[in-house]
Write an enzyme that holds these catalytic residues in place. Structure first.
Site, short mmCIF file in Angstrom:
data_model
loop_
_atom_site.label_atom_id
_atom_site.label_comp_id
_atom_site.label_asym_id
_atom_site.label_seq_id
_atom_site.Cartn_x
_atom_site.Cartn_y
_atom_site.Cartn_z
N CYS A 1 -1.74 -0.19 7.20
CA CYS A 1 -0.96 1.04 7.02
C CYS A 1 -0.89 1.83 8.32
CB CYS A 1 -1.57 1.88 5.92
SG CYS A 1 -1.38 1.13 4.30
N HIS B 1 0.85 -1.19 0.00
CA HIS B 1 0.00 0.00 0.00
C HIS B 1 0.89 1.25 0.00
CE1 HIS B 1 -4.01 -1.83 1.67
NE2 HIS B 1 -3.56 -2.46 0.61
N GLU C 1 1.08 3.86 2.00
CA GLU C 1 1.68 4.27 3.28
C GLU C 1 2.76 3.30 3.72
OE1 GLU C 1 -1.50 3.89 2.48
OE2 GLU C 1 -2.84 5.13 3.69
N CYS D 1 -5.64 2.22 5.99
CA CYS D 1 -6.24 0.95 6.44
C CYS D 1 -5.50 0.49 7.70
CB CYS D 1 -6.15 -0.10 5.34
SG CYS D 1 -4.55 -0.92 5.21
#
Lengths: 216, 216
Positions: free
Chosen positions: A144, A111, A113, A141
């Site tokens: 992250c 992801h 991040e 999420c």
């Protein structure tokens, strides 16, 4: 698109789900951990005596958040992954600017991040980023948010609310991280949900790109 | 070290924080998502008619969980990171066997489970691991639990409880993932907390290695 409707009123000391700084002359003060232990759910809300400073913070946040939003578009355009971007900033300088790399690396953990935390640590050659901020195009999420917590990043600013991503088909687990869960992770981190035009721009990413990427 | 004291009694249909299979003739059935939607917090608990099968499952879980525990020791011994291991299994075969690589890669996201998910996806050349199980030496932190969820792994078996890691100085945010939070993440995953001797062995990792690694 403003979030003023659920912002805490000065002096009421409610139990906010996020610590939000609005564009008005009001600021949430995040207490040091030792003080905050006894009142983790009730950050002190005081009127801000320096609205000009607040405005400068807004402009600065807008700048870096816009960069994260640009990354989100870039990631979709070049087929690397979903429409998510993240920028790590230290002393007003961009350390890394990343986007979702899930498709590129066949890696469900890549992801924006997580990628930004990994790349920033690699670049600075250290395990912790306590002097850094992260600007994420969307609400992180739980994975992250965990990565952000573990890296000890001091401040998170995000644009789109999880619902904007969920609305175009992303996993509704995104909303788990910040909404009333993750008790320990919120202790040492200032979290700001963007409002106004930058929030609208960040949420528009999803509607703009939904035909351009394959859901995974 | 048994966890029988907080295991649900057959037929009582309580609200368990984890779906646990004990070594007795009792098993929690994880319903498919579509059925489970309306009763997410209440998995059906039925008496098990085939204790022999249960025993075989216990032996198999013991074998793979022991391997994850071995990885935890290995990671500390070779200085790669903290005492955590994770093994991804598909069709009774080990896909990858990994340990925490945080120190080795200067990467706070390189926990054992995240590393295992990444490596398994790379090895199988696909983004999802819905036909796989993961065996983790310790209860996964929120970041790792997020990675497990995102990879769609179908079953998680873990050894040590978060408290055993927290007791030697690890971040107490570990306990955030499975305990009454992370609503969405629990929907499609069977989670088994090991009991008996393997749980004791898994928890012993921390006391055995606490002098051997630097906390980060």
């Amino acid at each position: 698109m403003g979030d003023g409707d659920d912002a805490p009123a000065p002096g009421t000391n409610p139990i906010p789900s996020v610590i939000a700084a609005s564009s008005t002359a009001e600021v949430s003060v995040v207490l040091p951990c030792s003080i905050q232990d006894s009142q983790k759910e009730s950050p002190l809300v005081v009127p801000c005596a320096i609205p000009a400073h607040q405005e400068a913070v807004q402009d600065r946040d807008y700048k870096f958040l816009s960069k994260a939003v640009d990354e989100a578009y870039k990631g979709v355009t070049c087929g690397d992954g979903g429409p998510f971007g993240a920028v790590v900033v230290r002393n007003n300088e961009v350390v890394v600017s990343c986007h979702n790399m899930v498709l590129r690396h066949t890696d469900p953990t890549a992801h924006a991040e997580v990628t930004a935390v990994r790349e920033a640590c690699k670049k600075l050659n250290r395990l912790e980023l306590s002097d850094c901020e992260i600007f994420a195009s969307c609400e992180p999420c739980p994975m992250c948010f965990g990565a952000i917590h573990l890296s000890r990043i001091k401040r998170l600013v995000y644009g789109a609310k999880a619902e904007a991503a969920i609305a175009v088909g992303f996993d509704d687990f995104i909303a788990d991280a910040i909404r009333g869960t993750s008790y320990y992770q919120k202790a040492n981190l200032e979290i700001k949900r963007a409002d106004g035009s930058v929030a609208a721009i960040a949420e528009q990413v999803f509607t703009d790109t939904k035909e351009l990427f394959k859901m995974y």
